[in-house]
Design a protein around this motif. Structure first.
Motif, PDB file in Angstrom:
ATOM      1  N   TYR A 424      22.146  42.236  26.088  1.00  0.00           N
ATOM      2  CA  TYR A 424      22.254  42.571  24.663  1.00  0.00           C
ATOM      3  C   TYR A 424      23.583  43.268  24.386  1.00  0.00           C
ATOM      4  O   TYR A 424      24.353  42.863  23.506  1.00  0.00           O
ATOM      5  N   PHE A 425      23.897  44.314  25.176  1.00  0.00           N
ATOM      6  CA  PHE A 425      25.132  45.053  24.941  1.00  0.00           C
ATOM      7  C   PHE A 425      26.358  44.209  25.272  1.00  0.00           C
ATOM      8  O   PHE A 425      27.382  44.283  24.579  1.00  0.00           O
ATOM      9  N   MET A 432      32.795  42.141  19.870  1.00  0.00           N
ATOM     10  CA  MET A 432      33.538  43.195  19.192  1.00  0.00           C
ATOM     11  C   MET A 432      35.013  43.139  19.571  1.00  0.00           C
ATOM     12  O   MET A 432      35.900  43.295  18.731  1.00  0.00           O
ATOM     13  N   VAL A 433      35.282  42.911  20.860  1.00  0.00           N
ATOM     14  CA  VAL A 433      36.663  42.804  21.323  1.00  0.00           C
ATOM     15  C   VAL A 433      37.374  41.648  20.621  1.00  0.00           C
ATOM     16  O   VAL A 433      38.519  41.780  20.172  1.00  0.00           O
ATOM     17  N   ASP A 448      28.310  34.824  16.613  1.00  0.00           N
ATOM     18  CA  ASP A 448      28.394  34.425  18.022  1.00  0.00           C
ATOM     19  C   ASP A 448      27.581  35.368  18.906  1.00  0.00           C
ATOM     20  O   ASP A 448      26.926  34.931  19.866  1.00  0.00           O
ATOM     21  N   ALA A 449      27.614  36.669  18.604  1.00  0.00           N
ATOM     22  CA  ALA A 449      26.813  37.629  19.376  1.00  0.00           C
ATOM     23  C   ALA A 449      25.330  37.325  19.224  1.00  0.00           C
ATOM     24  O   ALA A 449      24.571  37.317  20.205  1.00  0.00           O
ATOM     25  N   ILE A 450      24.920  37.052  18.002  1.00  0.00           N
ATOM     26  CA  ILE A 450      23.514  36.754  17.734  1.00  0.00           C
ATOM     27  C   ILE A 450      23.115  35.436  18.402  1.00  0.00           C
ATOM     28  O   ILE A 450      22.027  35.323  18.992  1.00  0.00           O
ATOM     29  N   ARG A 451      23.996  34.447  18.336  1.00  0.00           N
ATOM     30  CA  ARG A 451      23.711  33.152  18.955  1.00  0.00           C
ATOM     31  C   ARG A 451      23.507  33.318  20.461  1.00  0.00           C
ATOM     32  O   ARG A 451      22.615  32.689  21.054  1.00  0.00           O
TER      33      ARG A 451
END
Length: 464
Positions: A424-425, A432-433, A448-451
């Motif tokens: 998750y992190f 974020m980067v 993209d993070a959620i995907r």
């Protein structure tokens, strides 16, 4: 997630957290202790591991000192302080040692290791010991939350901290702020009157007026770390749902967080391609007042005083030139907040150590959990104490810095104890980067993070 969390008793908390079907996470090696403890009066040798900078040596030395006060056994503790600063390698060494049955009897690590290490059978639950030793009654109640998993306490708090927004007082003076305005800034942040937008606007003005160089208005942590979640939380993001026992990702807050990270670069207050800056450069820059705003941890204060500005007066110099407050909210009227990352002592299992001395380890940790020993660590390393009685304990109460930041624990939130928190992190950080560096828009990075979470851990995350 920030302030306003009501303190509850340990039993109330555990009652709320308990799984249906008590003991669901008590795996083989984590329950009974086999043949029991050594006989009364027997000599027992224990090893304690801790990752600790030189100012944090009491993490392992504290139990060694406390062992002298255990009456039932003749206990000798070998303290091992790893000064490498490499958490990933430290944790890897512990898991390899535990797999080989050669783990230290006590390990000090982050509370987020509890879910994985408890399920792997590396550590034993310590719930059974809490009523045996009155010392544990003195622990600040809210600290049992990060020390627990699945309704059971697995760790004994060692320290806790806050991660303030620091600011260079002389730079604000150059901007025309009065001493009264500078002194009032922490309270304005606490009340939600000075927000992240205000911080950026002040930093932009400092650059425009030549008070700081371009790119030196705001310096965040230069490497991966949970500190960045403070900005997700500042925009209303949720990390965890206690009732459903699932991680949470809030898309709107995620987009706002990523937009903040990109904005500070576009506005010229944070350097381009800043992530990856050497930490030595970061410490030297901020401790000497060359950045206007910078966020770090309260433990940095002792490090700066000892290792960066000692020739300028150490803490006296810092008090003159550096102010500190909660992290500003992203929403006006919402209180500031801070992430706290308590470290905990965990007791290694018989399977992990080849020894049946868990009762002895618990006795040592009880004697470690005292105002005298914990305050030695707190004062020398500038960490917050973990005991209620420390607020009235002379050496702690008289420490100027600790007494001035103690209120921050009331506005703290914690990373969740969940075995799926790692991926998750990682999804949050990697994207974020990309957002900060301009490789993705904040919206695309959030999606993209959620995907990625939907692909890797879909059943363990609430998407909102």
């Amino acid at each position: 997630m920030g302030g306003g969390l009501r303190d509850i008793t340990r039993r109330e908390f555990l009652g709320r957290m308990a799984f249906a079907g008590a003991g669901a996470v008590l795996l083989s090696g984590c329950g009974g202790l086999g043949g029991g403890p050594p006989e009364r009066g027997e000599e027992v040798s224990l090893t304690v591991w801790a990752l600790a900078a030189p100012t944090e040596h009491w993490r392992a030395d504290g139990p060694a000192e406390a062992a002298k006060r255990v009456k039932r056994w003749k206990v000798r503790v070998k303290p091992v302080n790893d000064t490498s600063g490499d958490w990933a390698n430290y944790k890897r060494k512990y898991t390899l040692a535990a797999d080989a049955g050669e783990a230290p009897h006590i390990v000090c690590s982050g509370h987020e290791d509890i879910p994985v290490w408890s399920q792997a059978g590396y550590v034993v639950e310590v719930e059974r010991y809490l009523d045996r030793y009155p010392e544990f009654d003195d622990v600040i109640e809210r600290l049992w939350r990060p020390a627990s998993y699945g309704g059971t306490v697995w760790g004994i708090p060692q320290d806790t901290e806050a991660r303030p927004m620091f600011f260079a007082k002389p730079k604000l003076e150059e901007l025309g702020w009065s001493s009264e305005e500078i002194e009032a800034l922490p309270e304005r942040i606490r009340r939600g009157e000075f927000t992240l937008d205000d911080m950026i606007e002040t930093a932009v003005r400092a650059v425009d007026e030549g008070v700081v160089r371009r790119g030196y208005g705001y310096w965040h942590r230069p490497e991966e770390g949970g500190d960045f979640l403070q900005y997700y939380a500042a925009y209303g993001g949720r990390l965890y749902d206690e009732d459903r026992r699932k991680l949470v990702v809030s898309r709107d807050a995620l987009v706002e967080w990523y937009a903040f990270q990109r904005r500070v670069v576009e506005e010229g207050v944070t350097p381009r391609n800043y992530i990856g800056t050497d930490f030595e450069v970061w410490h030297d820059t901020v401790s000497h007042g060359n950045a206007l705003f910078f966020n770090g941890g309260i433990w940095n204060w002792a490090d700066w005083a000892q290792n960066y500005v000692k020739d300028l007066g150490g803490q006296d110099y810092l008090f003159r030139t550096v102010g500190y407050a909660l992290q500003p909210s992203g929403r006006r009227g919402e209180p500031g907040l801070t992430l706290s990352h308590p470290l905990v002592y965990m007791i290694s299992s018989e399977a992990a150590t080849g020894a049946q001395n868990q009762d002895v380890a618990a006795a040592v940790l009880a004697k470690t959990t005292t105002p005298e020993i914990n305050t030695r660590h707190a004062v020398e390393s500038t960490h917050l104490g973990i005991l209620k009685s420390q607020q009235d304990y002379g050496p702690y109460q008289e420490d100027r810095f600790l007494s001035s930041v103690s209120y921050m624990v009331d506005y703290a939130f914690y990373q969740p104890n969940d075995p799926n928190y790692g991926p998750y992190f990682t999804a949050l950080w990697d994207n974020m980067v990309k957002a900060e560096n301009g490789e993705s828009s904040p919206q695309k990075a959030a999606d993209d993070a959620i995907r990625l979470m939907r692909s890797e851990i879909p059943d363990h995350v609430i998407f909102e």
